[in-house]
Motif scaffolding. Sequence first.
Motif, PDB file in Angstrom:
ATOM      1  N   GLU A  80       0.833  -1.193   0.000  1.00  0.00           N
ATOM      2  CA  GLU A  80       0.000   0.000   0.000  1.00  0.00           C
ATOM      3  C   GLU A  80       0.874   1.252   0.000  1.00  0.00           C
ATOM      4  N   ILE A  81       0.324   2.315  -0.593  1.00  0.00           N
ATOM      5  CA  ILE A  81       1.024   3.600  -0.608  1.00  0.00           C
ATOM      6  C   ILE A  81       0.165   4.642   0.083  1.00  0.00           C
ATOM      7  N   ILE A  82       0.791   5.395   0.979  1.00  0.00           N
ATOM      8  CA  ILE A  82       0.140   6.539   1.619  1.00  0.00           C
ATOM      9  C   ILE A  82       0.790   7.811   1.073  1.00  0.00           C
ATOM     10  N   LEU A  83      -0.022   8.699   0.565  1.00  0.00           N
ATOM     11  CA  LEU A  83       0.472   9.983   0.073  1.00  0.00           C
ATOM     12  C   LEU A  83       0.162  11.059   1.100  1.00  0.00           C
ATOM     13  N   ALA A  84       1.194  11.704   1.617  1.00  0.00           N
ATOM     14  CA  ALA A  84       1.027  12.870   2.486  1.00  0.00           C
ATOM     15  C   ALA A  84       1.339  14.094   1.635  1.00  0.00           C
ATOM     16  N   GLN A  85       0.300  14.813   1.268  1.00  0.00           N
ATOM     17  CA  GLN A  85       0.427  15.896   0.306  1.00  0.00           C
ATOM     18  C   GLN A  85       0.168  17.247   0.948  1.00  0.00           C
ATOM     19  N   LYS A 107      -4.255   5.766   0.857  1.00  0.00           N
ATOM     20  CA  LYS A 107      -4.673   6.837   1.761  1.00  0.00           C
ATOM     21  C   LYS A 107      -3.995   8.131   1.343  1.00  0.00           C
ATOM     22  N   ILE A 108      -4.708   9.229   1.484  1.00  0.00           N
ATOM     23  CA  ILE A 108      -4.153  10.551   1.210  1.00  0.00           C
ATOM     24  C   ILE A 108      -4.292  11.402   2.469  1.00  0.00           C
ATOM     25  N   ILE A 109      -3.171  11.929   2.941  1.00  0.00           N
ATOM     26  CA  ILE A 109      -3.184  12.786   4.127  1.00  0.00           C
ATOM     27  C   ILE A 109      -2.895  14.220   3.680  1.00  0.00           C
ATOM     28  N   PRO A 110      -3.853  15.131   3.806  1.00  0.00           N
ATOM     29  CA  PRO A 110      -3.588  16.538   3.476  1.00  0.00           C
ATOM     30  C   PRO A 110      -2.755  17.186   4.583  1.00  0.00           C
ATOM     31  N   VAL A 111      -1.732  17.926   4.191  1.00  0.00           N
ATOM     32  CA  VAL A 111      -0.748  18.445   5.148  1.00  0.00           C
ATOM     33  C   VAL A 111      -0.628  19.968   5.030  1.00  0.00           C
ATOM     34  N   ILE A 112      -0.478  20.625   6.170  1.00  0.00           N
ATOM     35  CA  ILE A 112      -0.151  22.043   6.204  1.00  0.00           C
ATOM     36  C   ILE A 112       1.338  22.159   6.512  1.00  0.00           C
ATOM     37  N   SER A 113       2.125  22.570   5.524  1.00  0.00           N
ATOM     38  CA  SER A 113       3.571  22.717   5.720  1.00  0.00           C
ATOM     39  C   SER A 113       3.926  24.207   5.720  1.00  0.00           C
ATOM     40  N   GLU A 114       5.204  24.505   5.895  1.00  0.00           N
ATOM     41  CA  GLU A 114       5.625  25.905   6.065  1.00  0.00           C
ATOM     42  C   GLU A 114       5.294  26.773   4.848  1.00  0.00           C
ATOM     43  N   ARG A 115       5.409  26.217   3.662  1.00  0.00           N
ATOM     44  CA  ARG A 115       5.183  26.995   2.444  1.00  0.00           C
ATOM     45  C   ARG A 115       3.810  26.761   1.816  1.00  0.00           C
ATOM     46  N   THR A 116       2.916  26.144   2.576  1.00  0.00           N
ATOM     47  CA  THR A 116       1.557  25.972   2.078  1.00  0.00           C
ATOM     48  C   THR A 116       0.919  27.335   1.853  1.00  0.00           C
ATOM     49  N   ILE A 117       0.395  27.543   0.640  1.00  0.00           N
ATOM     50  CA  ILE A 117      -0.201  28.832   0.293  1.00  0.00           C
ATOM     51  C   ILE A 117      -1.641  28.922   0.788  1.00  0.00           C
ATOM     52  N   ILE A 150      -9.314   9.550   3.016  1.00  0.00           N
ATOM     53  CA  ILE A 150      -8.752  10.890   3.134  1.00  0.00           C
ATOM     54  C   ILE A 150      -8.531  11.151   4.620  1.00  0.00           C
ATOM     55  N   GLY A 151      -7.272  11.296   5.019  1.00  0.00           N
ATOM     56  CA  GLY A 151      -6.961  11.498   6.429  1.00  0.00           C
ATOM     57  C   GLY A 151      -7.316  12.904   6.892  1.00  0.00           C
TER      58      GLY A 151
END
Length: 249
Positions: A80-85, A107-117, A150-151
């Motif tokens: 299985e592949i989990i994408l943290a995007q 599974k797809i995990i939506p992520v808030i990172s430092e450069r998230t617009i 969707i996580g």
Amino acid sequence: MPGPNLFFINSKDIINNHIVIADATLRHIKKVLRLAKGDRIWAGDDKRRRYLIELTEIDNKRALAKILEIKESSQLPSKEIILAQSILKGEKMDMLIQKATELGIAKIIPVISERTIVKIKEGSAIKEERWQKIAKEASQQCGRWDIPEIGHLKGFEDTLENMKGIDLGLILWEGERTNRLKTILRSFSGNIKVAGILIGPEGGFTEKEVGLARQHRFISVTMGDMILRAETAAITAIGIIQYEFGIIG
């Protein structure tokens, strides 16, 4: 055999060898698939079963279908592949979820990172529900046996903590010069059941985030010298992983 353009149901909606269809699913079979009484189609449920059904009643409030045949999934995916995007702006995130679903992501995990617009608060239920709906529709269109999860929307560090149980963690980074994605996958592939990959937003990850990911045993990887858009990079990376896993190609 089950094919594309099926729709998903809840196993609780099966009563006495019949399926009761209402709400969004009813709209899907009427407006999208344009089905009528007597039409036959495959439906899938949350227990990885497929049902060949025939519509016996249909109106504006509900439809009733008779089950003609049942097929069980032959096996669960071996890998299985989990994408943290990191969240992308505009319709890019929607498109990415659709394409990742078609490519078999688990599974797809939506992520808030430092450069998230995009400015979204953690745990935004409205966005999560929209993305889950997109994943469901894409699964129906491509005939998947299941719907990717969707996580919950998380910050970068929380995402790393939540992915501790995976067998191989990867972070795609334009600053990486040594580790090719293909090479890393081939060196680990025999021992992987669940792989996770972190993909950055339009501006990529910061060195601080990459360092933090490495502390959580993620390996920074590159796909080569080409500069790809964030959504293109994610789709390409998933395709490479699926190829190396033997799922496609």
